[in-house]
Write an enzyme that holds these catalytic residues in place. Sequence first.
Site, mmCIF file in Angstrom:
data_model
loop_
_atom_site.group_PDB
_atom_site.id
_atom_site.type_symbol
_atom_site.label_atom_id
_atom_site.label_comp_id
_atom_site.label_asym_id
_atom_site.label_seq_id
_atom_site.Cartn_x
_atom_site.Cartn_y
_atom_site.Cartn_z
ATOM 1 N N CYS B 96 0.832 -1.194 0.000
ATOM 2 C CA CYS B 96 0.000 0.000 0.000
ATOM 3 C C CYS B 96 0.873 1.254 0.000
ATOM 4 C CB CYS B 96 -0.981 -0.037 1.174
ATOM 5 S SG CYS B 96 -2.334 1.126 0.993
ATOM 6 N N HIS B 225 -3.599 -5.522 0.964
ATOM 7 C CA HIS B 225 -2.895 -5.748 2.236
ATOM 8 C C HIS B 225 -2.841 -7.231 2.607
ATOM 9 C CE1 HIS B 225 -2.496 -1.588 3.823
ATOM 10 N NE2 HIS B 225 -3.559 -1.345 3.070
ATOM 11 N N GLU B 227 -1.073 -8.550 4.874
ATOM 12 C CA GLU B 227 -0.918 -8.692 6.328
ATOM 13 C C GLU B 227 -2.263 -8.622 7.047
ATOM 14 O OE1 GLU B 227 -0.611 -5.957 4.745
ATOM 15 O OE2 GLU B 227 -1.054 -4.215 5.996
#
Lengths: 960, 266
Positions: B96, B225, B227
């Site tokens: 990002c 994302h 994560e």
Amino acid sequence: MKYARIEVRDKKGIYDAVAENLKTDIRDINIKNIKEIEYVQVYTLEGDFSKKELTLMAKEVLTDKVSQESNTSGGFSHARSKNVHVIEIAYNPGVMDPVSESAMKAARDMGIKSIEKGATSKKYVISGNLTSLQIKNITDKLLYNKIVQHVTDPNEKEKHLSSYSFKRVEVDLANATERKLAKISKEGQLYLNLTEMKGIQKYFRKLKRNPTDCELETIAQTWSEHCKHKTMMGSISYNKKLYRNLLKETVMKVTKDLKKDWCVSVFKDNAGIIKFDAKNNICFKVETHNHPSALEPYGGAETGIGGVIRDPMGTGLGAKPIINTDIFCFGHPDMKVSEVPKGALHPKRVLKGVVSGVRDYGNKMGIPTVNGAVCFDERYIGNPLVFCGNVGILPAKFSFKKVSPGDLIVVVGGRTGRDGIHGATFSSAELTKDSETVSSTAVQIGNPITEKKVLDTLLVARDLGLYDSITDCGAGGLSSAVGEMGEETGADVDLDKAPLKYKGLTPWEIWISEAQERMVLAVKPKKLRKLMKIFDSEDVEATVIGTFTNTKKLRLYYKGNICSDLDMSFIHGGLPKITRKAVWKPKKQDKKALPVKNKNLANDLVKVLSTWNVCSKEWIIRQYDHEVQGGSVLKPLIGEDNDGPADASVTRPILNGSKGIVLSNGISPGYGDIDPYWMAASAIDEALRQIVAVGGDVSKVALLDNFCWGNTDKPDQLGGLVRASQACYDMAKVYGTPFISGKDSLNNEFNTGKGTVSIPPTLLISAIGVVKNVRKTITSDVKTPGSKLYILGKTFQELGASQYFTVKGKNGGAVPKVNPEKSLKLMKKVASCIQKGLITSAHDCSEGGLGTCLSEMLFSGGFGAKVTLKNVPKEPMIKRDDVLLFSESNSRFIVEVPAEKSKIFEKEMKGLPKGLLGEVVKGKELCITGLNGKSIIRIHINILKKNWKKPFKRLMHEES
Amino acid sequence: MKKVRTLILRTGGTNCDKETAHAFEISGSGADLVHINTLIRNKSMLDKYHILAIPGGFTYGDDIASGKILANELKFNLKQPLTRFISKGKLVIGICNGFQVLVKMGFLPNIENKKSIDVESTLSLNDSGKFIDKWVYLKKSLESKCCWTKTLPEVVYLPIAHAEGKFIPKNKKVLKFLNDNKQIVFRYTDRLGKDEEKGFNPNGSVDHIAGICDHTGRILGMMPHPERHVSYLQHPNWRRRKKSDKELGIGLEIFKNGVEYMRNKL
């Protein structure tokens, strides 16, 4: 000294989303003849830089090489024609300009040290055959807000601020008549009443001197409604009963009576603290930022969320913010432009500004916004409500703080400026068409990155035990922060030490400025060096501005000159007690009032789903990051296509843990017009229902109250407030849900020039609970065809202020009541059935009633259902299907039960009000038969969903 | 066995650092959060690490343009240590805001092994003009040379949360190079990976590009994302999924691939 102007714009052929959105907004205000818009970002630099440095700055930093082009020689040229209009918007002097600060940092990173000042502005080149009135309308309504910005004038000279040299200013109270006292209060924007002014006069007569400007301001901030809650904490006579302290005898009393061992700190700190797990506590605070948001929606909402985030940061020894929640009340956003009263902004502009403000601050702080609500009523046009909430987590051992004499006063974070002067006292004023000129300094623009940097370093310092106490600078600025921290000790402050954004501030301005992103710490002198090193290592400014003493006095100095010498006991305890009168005349409620019944109830269902209050808020929700920090395990949008409405949110703050935080909000302003008592009861029941619907446990839920009322100097307004407070006690006592923190915002009125419009009495109840295992939480979307649907809880003919009545234009009717004993019993059973896996989806039945609740469950899950209203538990007087479909009775749920578990489920529910509605089917049709067994609704769930999504799609021109 | 070590770079406005560290840790790497000021003061500390991660957030408020100021800061203060890091065969991931930073420094896509790194593309304001948080389907380019995505299935489900994610290559030549060179890693797609649904591209990215790698395949930048999907509980519809799908989140694979790749080189 050189000045340079750098202009940056998109290259030809690049899609300019800013310009395109502006075109749409212009069409919205009925100006159709726009041909083209060009958006130019302007940077003005000041300093002794070379041409080479300027070019480097423009090319390397300010321009995107791929998509943009720049001009460093005075700006792009534009066709000179009467159809080309150039408008440039810049910030007012003293308003925060975060972009220019970042640009200066970038220059330093490149080794350019010669730029001394920077500023940004926005230039719009609008082509089209427009009248000067149309240009004025575009500029005023869309391009800028005069509270914080102005239209630049090419001939304008740079205004230089002059510096301040100390002059002691005293206000002559000793000889002031009553009239003079009132005048001093009004003209100084102190908003103190005559009794209070006389109390101050008496104090200073005893001291045989007059107060300084600084002293008077300090007292006014501390005694403001915003800081002192003098109405709710004051004495009120109501119905032959005398409340000595309404809050202590209702909302706060429940908590005392309930004695929950998991309540760690209530009504003391910046946020209420409860236990989370063996090592951690969580804290929660919600407050409003209404008046600033009315004047400058973006800045008002931004600093609202920024401010409430600092509450957990300043709770105990500092918590890490992990959840945001936001609740708004607006006027109808599709109202005609011509009908907006003078001095008020159009509700759509307010909505867009508020949402952007909350979005930019919350997202940039890296805090997920996982829950919220939006309500609409025309009385919120001039006085919208913006509730912002934040949850923090902190190690249990850091839950308390204590200032000791000798501790240094350290201010950390943003610099002090002239922004936010009189915010605390301004919140007590009625908004009028002139508010924007009188109170413009009360509104600010925030800089979230400054606050994020403070947060990052603060938690490191906390873990190392480098300070004894902390609080945030909110309303009242340093005056409130230092005043509260030093209440028991005393404090000496050198105001000239406070770092300023620009020169020229007087001592009292420094003292009460509400400039954002500041925290105040109490630090032992021997720990100072280590603390400063931590802040310094990440470019956070921290400054010692004074010392906590043992004098019990507040002494303020400016370059050695004393400008305030007050007893802490007078500041905090000197407020004269006033007994306010409250009355309440019950409204007649005609329970039998009903609209003419429509043959086609499907049409009514569609209309209810597309009311502003019920419809999808996805346009807002998606602009908030609800995933950051990785903890969100029940998100605000749910179901097969991630677009259905969720009840409570569930967050797992520790990434490899099982425990979760459940959070919900209850709000139902419409009911308050009939009876604020039942409005409050409904809000509490709704908040708890949402927690239960996702699998939460009511026995571990804490509540927050936020009262927003009209002018409570009016006895009937105050009467409503008393009734709502009493309901808080009565309900929470039975539910066993203590209040841990709260806030009130009174005087929410708008004077249109023709008369005063009071907001509907509004109580927001926010609920927070802990669940042991997030894996056992559920969502409201139906999961499996063939499973059974039940309605739990009894339906009464309670349609007063319902969405159905609104759609039908019907007045009257009875307000939904609550029987907390029965409700609690049902909630406990639902919770245990969810734990046992008997329920796979559950939804809270609230606004829009059974019909809405069922529709939402189905279109979120992507399945239809065959349903009958025959078995719905109801009071005998109900004879009509529309009443069953749309009554908004409290304490009801619809649940989905796997077919094979329905027998056990029914056994579990024995003795409780339940009715088999029918079953989920594989198709996409919702078929409902009525009391007489005949079909009353047959409709495709996609049509329901489409209509539920329509209002915002249409408003924002996103219809496909 | 030697342990893979990851440096998670942070500065004012970084906000996905902790969950990114968590993802690396459960993938078997050590993860340290390091502030850029510390790294600038002690440039050689980068040599101790095997992976550099630039996490999501709004560094310096995304003022001027997203990732721009951090990109500038890295370029003028840490270019040499970073180039050395990469030339040693180590890995970099930008998620990002981190992707925005790498693109604006020119480290991505870096289509040829050139001495002077130049900006060849950008990530600009979404066509909608606003921030969007949404779960999206990504189609992995099967021929991609990226070492971070080796074990991923063809269609991956991850959340995006950005206002400036519209990928624009400088010109057609760059886009062709990216394709020819197998540097396109992810494209936005529909749930079947067939690009049939309307409106699956959430930001107007050219060629639906969601993630790219450099010419070595060792630097990955992506807007979504990973994560935020390292546990099945983070999936928005875990309650509707089959029991067999309730395993670790698919995003974790990316971190595991990176850590595994470096472990084999130790």
